[in-house]
Design a protein around this motif. Structure first.
Motif, PDB file in Angstrom:
ATOM      1  N   LEU A 175       8.152  20.245 -58.591  1.00 14.02           N
ATOM      2  CA  LEU A 175       9.420  19.629 -58.173  1.00 14.02           C
ATOM      3  C   LEU A 175      10.518  20.682 -58.031  1.00 14.02           C
ATOM      4  O   LEU A 175      11.303  20.656 -57.073  1.00 14.02           O
ATOM      5  CB  LEU A 175       9.841  18.567 -59.196  1.00 14.02           C
ATOM      6  CG  LEU A 175       9.017  17.275 -59.235  1.00 14.02           C
ATOM      7  CD1 LEU A 175       9.489  16.389 -60.387  1.00 14.02           C
ATOM      8  CD2 LEU A 175       9.132  16.524 -57.923  1.00 14.02           C
ATOM      9  N   VAL A 176      10.588  21.613 -58.988  1.00 11.44           N
ATOM     10  CA  VAL A 176      11.589  22.679 -58.916  1.00 11.44           C
ATOM     11  C   VAL A 176      11.359  23.532 -57.678  1.00 11.44           C
ATOM     12  O   VAL A 176      12.312  23.928 -56.992  1.00 11.44           O
ATOM     13  CB  VAL A 176      11.552  23.545 -60.194  1.00 11.44           C
ATOM     14  CG1 VAL A 176      12.470  24.750 -60.052  1.00 11.44           C
ATOM     15  CG2 VAL A 176      11.973  22.725 -61.406  1.00 11.44           C
ATOM     16  N   MET A 177      10.108  23.821 -57.364  1.00 10.54           N
ATOM     17  CA  MET A 177       9.804  24.612 -56.176  1.00 10.54           C
ATOM     18  C   MET A 177      10.279  23.908 -54.909  1.00 10.54           C
ATOM     19  O   MET A 177      10.895  24.530 -54.029  1.00 10.54           O
ATOM     20  CB  MET A 177       8.298  24.877 -56.087  1.00 10.54           C
ATOM     21  CG  MET A 177       7.897  25.721 -54.880  1.00 10.54           C
ATOM     22  SD  MET A 177       6.105  25.963 -54.737  1.00 10.54           S
ATOM     23  CE  MET A 177       5.583  24.300 -54.271  1.00 10.54           C
ATOM     24  N   VAL A 178      10.010  22.621 -54.818  1.00  8.62           N
ATOM     25  CA  VAL A 178      10.439  21.860 -53.634  1.00  8.62           C
ATOM     26  C   VAL A 178      11.959  21.884 -53.507  1.00  8.62           C
ATOM     27  O   VAL A 178      12.508  22.109 -52.423  1.00  8.62           O
ATOM     28  CB  VAL A 178       9.914  20.406 -53.716  1.00  8.62           C
ATOM     29  CG1 VAL A 178      10.524  19.555 -52.596  1.00  8.62           C
ATOM     30  CG2 VAL A 178       8.396  20.385 -53.631  1.00  8.62           C
ATOM     31  N   VAL A 179      12.655  21.663 -54.627  1.00  9.50           N
ATOM     32  CA  VAL A 179      14.119  21.675 -54.608  1.00  9.50           C
ATOM     33  C   VAL A 179      14.637  23.042 -54.171  1.00  9.50           C
ATOM     34  O   VAL A 179      15.549  23.143 -53.335  1.00  9.50           O
ATOM     35  CB  VAL A 179      14.674  21.310 -56.001  1.00  9.50           C
ATOM     36  CG1 VAL A 179      16.169  21.627 -56.079  1.00  9.50           C
ATOM     37  CG2 VAL A 179      14.446  19.841 -56.293  1.00  9.50           C
ATOM     38  N   CYS A 180      14.048  24.098 -54.712  1.00  9.74           N
ATOM     39  CA  CYS A 180      14.512  25.451 -54.377  1.00  9.74           C
ATOM     40  C   CYS A 180      14.268  25.783 -52.911  1.00  9.74           C
ATOM     41  O   CYS A 180      15.142  26.339 -52.236  1.00  9.74           O
ATOM     42  CB  CYS A 180      13.812  26.477 -55.272  1.00  9.74           C
ATOM     43  SG  CYS A 180      14.353  26.448 -56.996  1.00  9.74           S
ATOM     44  N   VAL A 181      13.089  25.455 -52.426  1.00  9.79           N
ATOM     45  CA  VAL A 181      12.760  25.770 -51.029  1.00  9.79           C
ATOM     46  C   VAL A 181      13.661  25.012 -50.061  1.00  9.79           C
ATOM     47  O   VAL A 181      14.049  25.540 -49.007  1.00  9.79           O
ATOM     48  CB  VAL A 181      11.274  25.465 -50.752  1.00  9.79           C
ATOM     49  CG1 VAL A 181      10.965  25.567 -49.267  1.00  9.79           C
ATOM     50  CG2 VAL A 181      10.381  26.418 -51.538  1.00  9.79           C
ATOM     51  N   LEU A 182      14.052  23.795 -50.396  1.00  9.89           N
ATOM     52  CA  LEU A 182      14.905  23.003 -49.516  1.00  9.89           C
ATOM     53  C   LEU A 182      16.390  23.297 -49.694  1.00  9.89           C
ATOM     54  O   LEU A 182      17.156  23.299 -48.719  1.00  9.89           O
ATOM     55  CB  LEU A 182      14.648  21.512 -49.758  1.00  9.89           C
ATOM     56  CG  LEU A 182      13.243  21.000 -49.418  1.00  9.89           C
ATOM     57  CD1 LEU A 182      13.135  19.514 -49.753  1.00  9.89           C
ATOM     58  CD2 LEU A 182      12.911  21.243 -47.950  1.00  9.89           C
ATOM     59  N   LEU A 183      16.813  23.557 -50.939  1.00 13.45           N
ATOM     60  CA  LEU A 183      18.243  23.689 -51.215  1.00 13.45           C
ATOM     61  C   LEU A 183      18.765  25.111 -51.025  1.00 13.45           C
ATOM     62  O   LEU A 183      19.893  25.304 -50.539  1.00 13.45           O
ATOM     63  CB  LEU A 183      18.525  23.227 -52.655  1.00 13.45           C
ATOM     64  CG  LEU A 183      19.985  23.244 -53.121  1.00 13.45           C
ATOM     65  CD1 LEU A 183      20.841  22.341 -52.220  1.00 13.45           C
ATOM     66  CD2 LEU A 183      20.093  22.799 -54.568  1.00 13.45           C
ATOM     67  N   ILE A 184      17.994  26.107 -51.396  1.00 12.75           N
ATOM     68  CA  ILE A 184      18.474  27.491 -51.318  1.00 12.75           C
ATOM     69  C   ILE A 184      18.894  27.882 -49.905  1.00 12.75           C
ATOM     70  O   ILE A 184      19.963  28.486 -49.721  1.00 12.75           O
ATOM     71  CB  ILE A 184      17.414  28.458 -51.891  1.00 12.75           C
ATOM     72  CG1 ILE A 184      17.353  28.317 -53.419  1.00 12.75           C
ATOM     73  CG2 ILE A 184      17.720  29.902 -51.510  1.00 12.75           C
ATOM     74  CD1 ILE A 184      16.270  29.146 -54.079  1.00 12.75           C
ATOM     75  N   PRO A 185      18.105  27.566 -48.850  1.00 14.80           N
ATOM     76  CA  PRO A 185      18.556  27.939 -47.501  1.00 14.80           C
ATOM     77  C   PRO A 185      19.853  27.239 -47.079  1.00 14.80           C
ATOM     78  O   PRO A 185      20.573  27.746 -46.211  1.00 14.80           O
ATOM     79  CB  PRO A 185      17.386  27.508 -46.608  1.00 14.80           C
ATOM     80  CG  PRO A 185      16.204  27.490 -47.510  1.00 14.80           C
ATOM     81  CD  PRO A 185      16.734  27.032 -48.835  1.00 14.80           C
ATOM     82  N   VAL A 186      20.152  26.089 -47.668  1.00 13.65           N
ATOM     83  CA  VAL A 186      21.409  25.408 -47.353  1.00 13.65           C
ATOM     84  C   VAL A 186      22.589  26.191 -47.942  1.00 13.65           C
ATOM     85  O   VAL A 186      23.625  26.357 -47.286  1.00 13.65           O
ATOM     86  CB  VAL A 186      21.390  23.969 -47.908  1.00 13.65           C
ATOM     87  CG1 VAL A 186      22.740  23.288 -47.679  1.00 13.65           C
ATOM     88  CG2 VAL A 186      20.272  23.165 -47.258  1.00 13.65           C
ATOM     89  N   LEU A 187      22.421  26.680 -49.178  1.00  8.84           N
ATOM     90  CA  LEU A 187      23.487  27.435 -49.833  1.00  8.84           C
ATOM     91  C   LEU A 187      23.524  28.890 -49.380  1.00  8.84           C
ATOM     92  O   LEU A 187      24.589  29.516 -49.349  1.00  8.84           O
ATOM     93  CB  LEU A 187      23.293  27.384 -51.354  1.00  8.84           C
ATOM     94  CG  LEU A 187      23.313  25.980 -51.975  1.00  8.84           C
ATOM     95  CD1 LEU A 187      22.917  26.046 -53.441  1.00  8.84           C
ATOM     96  CD2 LEU A 187      24.692  25.351 -51.837  1.00  8.84           C
ATOM     97  N   PHE A 188      22.363  29.440 -49.041  1.00 10.63           N
ATOM     98  CA  PHE A 188      22.262  30.830 -48.594  1.00 10.63           C
ATOM     99  C   PHE A 188      21.454  30.856 -47.301  1.00 10.63           C
ATOM    100  O   PHE A 188      20.233  31.068 -47.327  1.00 10.63           O
ATOM    101  CB  PHE A 188      21.590  31.697 -49.662  1.00 10.63           C
ATOM    102  CG  PHE A 188      22.263  31.650 -51.005  1.00 10.63           C
ATOM    103  CD1 PHE A 188      23.300  32.515 -51.298  1.00 10.63           C
ATOM    104  CD2 PHE A 188      21.870  30.728 -51.964  1.00 10.63           C
ATOM    105  CE1 PHE A 188      23.921  32.475 -52.537  1.00 10.63           C
ATOM    106  CE2 PHE A 188      22.487  30.679 -53.194  1.00 10.63           C
ATOM    107  CZ  PHE A 188      23.524  31.557 -53.478  1.00 10.63           C
ATOM    108  N   PRO A 189      22.093  30.629 -46.162  1.00 14.17           N
ATOM    109  CA  PRO A 189      21.366  30.508 -44.880  1.00 14.17           C
ATOM    110  C   PRO A 189      20.571  31.772 -44.543  1.00 14.17           C
ATOM    111  O   PRO A 189      20.940  32.889 -44.912  1.00 14.17           O
ATOM    112  CB  PRO A 189      22.492  30.281 -43.868  1.00 14.17           C
ATOM    113  CG  PRO A 189      23.637  29.763 -44.663  1.00 14.17           C
ATOM    114  CD  PRO A 189      23.532  30.421 -46.004  1.00 14.17           C
ATOM    115  N   PHE A 190      19.482  31.536 -43.817  1.00 23.69           N
ATOM    116  CA  PHE A 190      18.650  32.656 -43.366  1.00 23.69           C
ATOM    117  C   PHE A 190      19.405  33.521 -42.355  1.00 23.69           C
ATOM    118  O   PHE A 190      19.172  34.701 -42.226  1.00 23.69           O
ATOM    119  CB  PHE A 190      17.360  32.156 -42.739  1.00 23.69           C
ATOM    120  CG  PHE A 190      16.452  31.460 -43.722  1.00 23.69           C
ATOM    121  CD1 PHE A 190      15.881  32.163 -44.763  1.00 23.69           C
ATOM    122  CD2 PHE A 190      16.166  30.115 -43.598  1.00 23.69           C
ATOM    123  CE1 PHE A 190      15.031  31.535 -45.662  1.00 23.69           C
ATOM    124  CE2 PHE A 190      15.307  29.473 -44.495  1.00 23.69           C
ATOM    125  CZ  PHE A 190      14.742  30.190 -45.531  1.00 23.69           C
TER     126      PHE A 190
END
Length: 610
Positions: A595-610
C-alpha cells in the motif's frame, strides 16, 4: 564487467551477509569496508574517509543529543502521560493517539528511542484496559517507522538522500519536503491498524502485575520469587569488611550474597547509598543483601564477617522508595551484550545497578542468575537508586526499561528545564525552515542552547550519540563512490532500464521501491539509502527526468521496513513485549508495504513532477 567492479560487488555481498547474520557488529563491518577499499587501491584515502567530512554526519549526531534532551527534561515522558489521560479507556482512541504522538515525536528524534520510551507506556495502558499488548505494540512499531517520513531530519536515510542530491549539484530537500507523503502514509497506517489489529488478538494477556495497576515492589518481589532472600545486616565494630572494597570481598563467590545497597548515616538519618565494585564499607553500615544461593549458611556468614541481622519489614522497599528503585529491563536486539552473563558484563560496575531476578519465557528463574547468559526476550529485574535506573533508560544503548513499579519517582533529571528544551527544538526547526542557516549549524545551535539551559550536560550529550549508527553511515558511504568509480551504478541502471525503462518513469519508481524494500530485509535502512541514492539519481539522468521523485521514493522505501521483525530495530524492540511471531509481521507488514508503495508511486510525481 571489470575486475574492480567484481571486487566491489563481492565486498558488498560479504558486507550484506555479515549484516544479515549479525555475527559481526555492523559498525565493525563498515570500518572493515573502509580498510578493504584503501588496501585494494579501489578508493584513495580521502575518498574512503569522505564520510567523516559530510556535514550530515554532524547533523545526525546533534539530533541524537537533542532527542536525549527531550528525554532528560521529561518532554517525551509527559507526552506519554498525556496520551494515557486523553485516550481514557477507549482502545480505538488510544491507538489513534499513540500513533499520532509517536509519529510526531519521531519526526524530531530517534524513532528507536521514541518506541523504547513508549513500550512501558503501552504495557501500562494494556494492563489498565485489560487487553493484550499485541493490540498496541504493532501500531507503536509502525508509527515509529512512519515517523521517518515526517521531516527531513526524522531519520538518517532522508539526510543521506539529501546529501547525495547536493553532491550531484542539485538543491537538497527542504525540511518539510517529505511531510505531505508522511502524513498520507500515517493516516493510511492508522486506518489500516484500526481494521487489522484484531488479527493480532492474543488469548493470553502476558502483562505484569494484577488488574490495571502498575506493579508495586511487593508484586515484583513475588513474581521473581525473591521472598525470603533479602536480609539487612549491620556491620559491627571490628568486622573484617570495614575498609574493604566490595569486589575484593568476593561475597557472591564465597557466600552467594549480593549487596544491593548500603544504609549509611548522613545528616542525622539513614539513607540508602548506591554500591559498586569499588565501594568501601564502614562501621555501622547496614547492608541490604540478596541471598540468592539456597545453601548459604547465614549464621556462618554473620559470624565470620561480624555482622548483626536486623529487622526487614515487608514494607521496607516501599518505605525506602525515594532511594531504592526497581525496574524490569531487556536487552535491545542489536546489543553486543547478548550471550554474556551478568558477571561477564560487570553489570553492577557498568550501570551501578544490581541484577536480582531473571524471567525467561515469562517464567522467573530460581537462584542466582549472575552466571546465566542473557538471551533475546529475557526480562531482567534490577535494583538500585532511581537515578541509575533513569540513566539506564536514557542511555538506550544496550537495555530498554520495560516496566517500573508504582513507587517510581516521577521527576526527570532536568524536569524544570522542559520549557527550555521545547524552545530549543522549535528554534532549531525555525532556523532550518529559513534556509539561511545550514541544517547542521541550526542543530548545533540548539544543542549549545540545551547545554546552556542545563537540559543536558556534556557527559550525557556524548553518551546520547549512537556512535555505531554514525560509523555505519560513514563506512557505507565509500560503497557509493566505489560503485560509481568502477561502473557498478551504470550496470545496475542499465538493468533497471531493461526491466522498466521503456514503460515510463512510474514503473521505474516502483522498481526502485521494490529494490529498496528487498535490500532493506538484509541490511539497515541507512545502508540501503547509501547504496540506492546514486542508483536512483543515475536512473533519473538516464531517463532524462527530474531526480527529485526518484530520490524521494528511495527515502520513503528506506523507512518502509514493515515486513519482518528484523527489518528495523523498531520492530525488534516490540517483538518480545508484543508476544509476536515472525509471521505476524509478514501478515500485516507485507500488505502495508505494498500500500505504501502504491501511494508513493502515485503521490510523489504529483508533489515532485518528472
Amino acid at each position: 564487467m571489470n575486475g574492480e567492479l567484481i571486487w566491489v560487488l563481492c565486498l558488498l555481498a560479504v558486507a550484506v551477509v555479515l549484516f544479515a547474520t549479525g555475527k559481526v557488529r555492523m559498525d565493525a563491518v563498515a570500518l572493515l569496508v573502509i580498510v578493504a577499499f584503501v588496501l585494494s587501491d579501489t578508493l584513495t584515502l580521502s575518498e574512503a574517509f569522505s564520510g567523516f567530512s559530510d556535514p550530515n554526519i554532524i547533523l545526525i549526531a546533534a539530533l541524537f543529543i537533542i532527542g536525549d534532551g527531550l528525554v532528560r527534561t521529561g518532554v517525551a515522558t509527559n507526552m506519554g502521560a498525556w496520551l494515557v489521560k486523553v485516550a481514557g479507556n477507549s482502545e480505538t482512541k488510544m491507538l489513534v493517539c499513540l500513533m499520532l504522538t509517536v509519529a510526531g515525536l519521531g519526526a524530531f528524534m530517534s524513532s528507536t528511542g521514541v518506541v523504547a520510551i513508549f513500550i512501558p507506556v503501552v504495557l501500562s495502558v494494556s494492563m489498565r484496559m485489560e487487553i493484550s499488548p499485541s493490540r498496541l505494540m504493532m501500531p507503536l512499531s509502525f508509527a515509529g517507522l512512519i515517523s521517518g517520513m515526517m521531516t527531513l531530519v526524522a531519520t538518517p536515510p532522508n539526510l543521506v538522500i539529501h546529501s547525495e542530491l547536493i553532491r550531484e549539484g542539485f538543491d537538497g530537500f527542504s525540511f518539510f519536503s517529505v511531510t505531505p507523503i508522511g502524513l498520507v502514509v500515517l493516516l493510511m497506517g492508522i486506518v489500516y491498524m484500526l481494521l487489522t489489529r484484531f488479527m493480532l488478538k492474543s488469548e493470553k494477556q502476558d502483562t505484569p502485575g494484577d488488574g490495571w495497576k502498575r506493579p508495586s515492589f511487593r508484586d515484583l518481589i513475588r513474581e521473581y520469587r525473591l521472598t525470603g532472600r533479602a536480609r539487612r545486616l549491620a556491620i559491627r565494630p571490628g568486622s573484617p569488611m570495614i575498609g574493604q572494597r566490595l569486589d575484593d570481598l568476593r561475597l557472591r563467590e564465597r557466600y552467594g550474597a549480593n549487596v544491593i545497597g548500603v544504609e549509611r548515616w548522613r545528616r542525622f538519618r539513614r539513607v540508602i547509598v548506591n554500591v559498586n565494585g569499588v565501594s568501601e564499607f564502614r562501621a555501622r553500615d547496614v547492608l541490604l543483601i540478596d541471598m540468592s544461593a539456597a545453601d548459604v549458611d547465614l549464621r556462618q556468614f554473620c559470624s565470620e564477617q561480624l555482622l548483626e541481622p536486623m529487622v526487614l519489614r515487608g514494607e521496607y522497599f516501599s518505605d525506602q522508595s525515594l532511594d531504592v528503585g526497581m525496574a524490569e529491563v531487556s536487552l535491545i536486539p542489536d546489543s553486543e551484550l547478548l550471550g554474556k552473563t551478568v558477571r561477564e558484563i560487570a553489570f553492577r560496575t557498568r550501570y551501578g545497578l544490581n541484577v536480582v531476578g531473571l524471567k525467561r519465557g515469562g517464567q522467573a528463574m530460581d537462584g542466582a542468575v549472575v552466571d546465566e547468559p542473557l538471551q533475546h526476550g529475557d526480562v531482567v529485574l534490577v535494583v538500585g537508586n532511581w537515578k541509575q535506573i533513569s540513566l539506564l533508560a536514557q542511555n538506550g544503548r544496550d537495555f530498554v526499561v520495560l516496566n517500573v513499579p508504582i513507587e517510581e519517582s516521577e521527576a526527570s533529571p532536568a524536569h524544570s528545564q522542559a520549557p527550555h528544551a521545547i524552545f530549543c527544538l522549535v528554534l532549531m526547526v525555525a532556523l532550518m525552515l529559513t534556509d539561511e542557516i545550514p541544517n547542521p549549524i541550526a542543530a548545533i545551535v540548539a544543542c549549545l542552547l540545551m547545554g546552556r539551559f542545563r537540559c543536558i550536560d556534556a557527559e550525557s550529550a556524548y553518551k546520547a550519540i549512537h556512535w555505531p549508527s554514525i560509523i555505519l553511515i560513514v563506512g557505507m558511504m565509500p560503497f557509493a563512490h566505489a560503485l560509481q568509480k568502477t561502473g557498478g551504478v551504470d550496470l545496475i541502471v542499465r538493468g533497471l532500464m531493461d526491466i522498466g525503462g521503456q514503460q515510463g518513469p512510474y514503473l521505474m519508481l516502483g522498481c526502485l521501491f521494490v529494490m529498496c524494500a528487498v535490500i532493506g530485509l538484509f541490511i539497515s535502512n541507512t545502508a540501503t539509502a547509501v547504496l540506492m541514492a546514486p542508483i536512483a539519481l543515475a536512473a533519473a539522468k538516464t531517463m532524462g527526468v527530474s531526480p527529485y521523485p526518484f530520490a524521494m521514493v528511495v527515502a520513503m522505501a528506506a523507512s518502509a521496513a514493515f515486513m519482518t521483525p528484523v527489518s528495523s530495530p523498531v520492530n525488534t524492540l516490540v517483538l518480545g513485549p508484543g508476544n509476536y511471531t515472525f509471521s505476524d509481521f509478514m501478515k500485516l507488514g507485507i500488505p502495508f508495504t505494498v500500500l505504501v508503495m502504491v501511494v508513493c508511486v502515485l503521490l510523489i510525481p504529483v508533489l515532485f513532477p518528472f
